[in-house]
Structures are given as C-alpha cells and as structure tokens.
Enzyme design. Structure first.
Site, mmCIF file in Angstrom:
data_model
loop_
_atom_site.group_PDB
_atom_site.id
_atom_site.type_symbol
_atom_site.label_atom_id
_atom_site.label_comp_id
_atom_site.label_asym_id
_atom_site.label_seq_id
_atom_site.Cartn_x
_atom_site.Cartn_y
_atom_site.Cartn_z
ATOM 1 N N ARG A 1 0.832 -1.208 0.000
ATOM 2 C CA ARG A 1 0.000 0.000 0.000
ATOM 3 C C ARG A 1 0.867 1.260 0.000
ATOM 4 O O ARG A 1 0.536 2.245 -0.661
ATOM 5 C CB ARG A 1 -0.937 -0.002 1.204
ATOM 6 C CG ARG A 1 -1.942 1.146 1.187
ATOM 7 C CD ARG A 1 -3.007 0.974 2.232
ATOM 8 N NE ARG A 1 -2.479 1.030 3.597
ATOM 9 C CZ ARG A 1 -3.227 0.891 4.683
ATOM 10 N NH1 ARG A 1 -4.534 0.670 4.569
ATOM 11 N NH2 ARG A 1 -2.686 0.957 5.886
ATOM 12 N N LYS B 1 -2.675 6.520 1.725
ATOM 13 C CA LYS B 1 -2.515 6.964 3.110
ATOM 14 C C LYS B 1 -1.575 8.170 3.174
ATOM 15 O O LYS B 1 -0.516 8.155 3.827
ATOM 16 C CB LYS B 1 -2.005 5.811 3.970
ATOM 17 C CG LYS B 1 -2.443 5.909 5.430
ATOM 18 C CD LYS B 1 -2.208 4.610 6.153
ATOM 19 C CE LYS B 1 -2.600 4.686 7.620
ATOM 20 N NZ LYS B 1 -4.048 4.937 7.806
ATOM 21 N N GLU C 1 -16.044 6.695 4.543
ATOM 22 C CA GLU C 1 -15.387 6.086 5.700
ATOM 23 C C GLU C 1 -15.379 7.075 6.845
ATOM 24 O O GLU C 1 -15.735 8.241 6.681
ATOM 25 C CB GLU C 1 -13.972 5.636 5.363
ATOM 26 C CG GLU C 1 -13.038 6.743 4.916
ATOM 27 C CD GLU C 1 -11.637 6.229 4.620
ATOM 28 O OE1 GLU C 1 -10.880 5.994 5.587
ATOM 29 O OE2 GLU C 1 -11.304 6.066 3.435
#
Length: 387
Positions: free
Chosen positions: A132, A234, A270
C-alpha cells in the site's frame, strides 16, 4: 539474553548509510563506529531484554509513548533507499524548505506487533502495508522502499523495542512507518531527497470508551476526499482536513465522524480513521474503494474472514438510507480493530443498532484476533514471526 543483545548491536552496526538527520547529539551520517552509544545502551540493558518496560499495562490507552529505537533510511536524489539503521529514538532535523513541510509530500502506515504467551513476537500482514505504501508513493511522486526492506525495517524496530510490547491481552506495539520528502524545494515539484523511518509506541484501545459501541455523527458539510484526489492512499494530507469535523463531533459527545461522498452527498465513504461495514440479515456490505476510500488491511482481512464463514459479502456503493435501515454497523482499522457501532446520528436523527446477543462484528473480531494472537490457526499465511 546476551546473545539477543549482541544481535541488536549487529543490527545497529549493520548499516553505514548517510543521513543529514541529527539524532540525540550525534549525526546518523557518521560511520558505524559512531553508533557505539546505541550498542552500549543495549548491552547495558542486556539483563532486562526479556523484561517489560515500567508501564501500567492495565490502563494503556492510544497515545504516543516514547520507546527506545527507531529505524531510518535515506534516499538521495534520483537514487534508491540505502540500507537503513536503528538509532535511539530522537528528533529529526529538517530544512525549512523540506518538501514535506511545504507541500505535504508524505505517507504513513500503521501496523502492530503482538506478543504471545510463549514470548514470541508476531506481525500481521506487513507485506500489505508495504504494498500500500508503494501504491501511495507512486501517486505522490515519491520513491518507496521495497517490500523486503519495509518488512525488515518493521521487524528490526519491533525487536529493538520488544520490552515495550504489551503482555498478551494487554495491547500491542503500534508501528508507524513514515515516508517523507526531506530535500529542499521551493517551486512546486517532488522533493529531491526522502527519508523512510519507523517508530513505535505501545497502545491499548483507540477510543477512550474502550470496547464500548461507537456513536457516529454523519458529516454532510465537510468531506474527506474527492474524485481524482488522494483519498485512496494513506497520504498525510488526508488527515488534517478531517480534524475540523472530528473535533466538532467529539465536542458534542460523538466517538467519530462518518463522511459521505462529495459528489452526491448521500453515499457512505469512511470515518476519520476507519472503514465502515453495514449488516442486514446475513448480508454484509462495505463501500467499494474507488479512489476516495482507503483500502484498509483490516478491512480486507475482515472481508476474507466473512466470506470464509459463509456470509454474503458485497463491496458496493451504499446510500445513507441503507445505513439507517441496517441491523448492525461496525468499523474496522489497524488502530480501532473491529468496533461495533451503537448509534448513528444524521441530520438530527439518531438511529440505534443491535449491540447485544449474536453480533456479526463480534464473530469476525474474535476470529481476527484469534489469528493475530495464535489462538486460531493461520491458514492464510497472514502472521509473520520476528525471529
């Protein structure tokens, strides 16, 4: 114990990579001999290697607690990340023109190390965090460490700080890999140099209420991410913008904020730091990650566990109306684990959910934690022992 202390010293001496970082009175750019301070400190504590740090483990929250060591690796201009090294935990020295300070060019990850009853230490799916980070680095025009270097860095950091890993059932060691642009840059462009580092802190429950059901506030004024942005990676820049909504919600007594999509303003995205799941009957749904939602490692793991248990599992667009009509709602994330939602408030209307009896979230949580702690056989190769 002396053997383990010697192993730690070898880890610290193993790299001579340069860095402009200044760590507690000495420069990391010095040769390996200058790292004797770290080795001597580790040797002096050799009699404590298998002991725990002096912490009240029964009242461990989720906050920063300084540990002993951090891992640092530097990537020079148009180069690759050098072999990293362990340093005593300390401050970083950055130029005012560093890319991360001026243009927010940075990424972070979060994962945990767990100690089992027999003293062995395990990580949970660190390869997924590494992959990721690579995807996020590509989006943010940054170089990234290889999967192997990422995992090695996390393992070294966890082992060096193993006295800070909570006893079984008391918490975990939260590991924070950080990738930042450190080179000087004035005009808008990728930074010329980068730092990859990993630090750690022992943690307990993320929310102050512990394992109590969450009370979420559905935010319809502010948005977390937009189409074509960086909401799916992220990036550090994704988190400061949610603080306004989060602070306001917490001041009103809510646990967290649930964001809606920025286009239609009706579809679930989210929360500020976790993914959302909706349960109706034996069907479990979670919003699809279409560039605006972070693909959480815990989210993916819970999906796989749910499918293995025979649930109907869907990744799709979920309208707010479905949330209000759900039987059960829960959030997932590395920090929060699997947390049941007790209520959701949307436009002054409060909806309560089932939090007692047979809960899907409790079943999935038990299986996930069982695999992480070794109480359930890991048939998927998710856990990695630090040897």
């Amino acid at each position: 114990m002396l053997q383990k202390s010697s192993f730690l010293c070898r880890l610290i001496r193993s790299s001579t990579s340069a860095s402009f970082l200044k760590i507690r009175g000495y420069h990391a750019s010095r040769p390996a001999s200058s790292l004797q301070v770290g080795c001597e400190s580790a040797h002096d504590r050799s009699g404590m290697e298998d002991e725990y740090a002096d912490i009240d483990w029964d009242n461990l929250g989720f906050g920063m607690m300084q540990t002993d060591y951090m891992y640092i690796s530097k990537c020079p201009k148009e180069g690759r990340f050098e072999q990293g090294q362990l340093n005593p935990y300390g401050k970083l020295e950055l130029q005012p023109s560093a890319g991360v300070l001026n243009y927010g060019q940075g990424l972070f990850e979060g994962l945990k190390a767990y100690k089992r009853e027999d003293g062995r230490i395990f990580l949970f799916r660190p390869d997924q965090n590494a992959i990721r980070m690579q995807g996020g680095a590509e989006r943010m025009c940054m170089p990234s460490p290889s999967v192997d270097q990422f995992i090695d860095a996390v393992k070294q950091t966890a082992f060096a700080n193993k006295r800070w890993i909570p006893p079984p059932d008391k918490g975990s060691l939260y590991l924070r890999p950080l990738l930042i642009g450190t080179g000087p840059i004035l005009g808008l462009a990728p930074a010329p140099e980068y730092i990859f580092l990993v630090y750690a802190s022992p943690v307990g429950n993320y929310y102050k209420a512990g394992l109590a059901p969450l009370n979420l506030f559905v935010e319809d004024e502010f948005h977390r991410a937009g189409r074509g942005g960086a909401g799916g990676v992220k990036a550090i820049t994704n988190y400061a913008p949610v603080l306004k909504a989060l602070t306001r919600a917490r001041s009103r007594g809510f646990s967290d904020v649930l964001f809606l999509d920025s286009v239609h303003k009706k579809n679930l995205e989210e929360s500020s730091s976790s993914n959302i799941f909706v349960v109706k009957g034996d069907s479990i749904s979670t919003p699809t990650t279409a560039g605006t939602i972070l693909a959480g490692v815990t989210r993916r793991s819970v999906i796989d566990i749910a499918l293995q248990k025979g649930y109907k599992m869907e990744e799709r667009t979920i309208a707010i109306d479905e949330l209000l009509d759900a039987d059960e709602v829960f959030c997932t994330g590395t920090a929060v684990g699997v947390s049941p939602v007790g209520s959701v408030t949307y436009q002054s209307k409060r909806i309560c959910y089932r939090t007692e009896g047979r809960l899907v979230s409790r079943e999935l949580y038990s299986t996930l934690v069982g695999i992480q702690t070794g109480q359930i056989e890991d048939k998927k190769g998710w856990v990695l022992e630090i040897e």
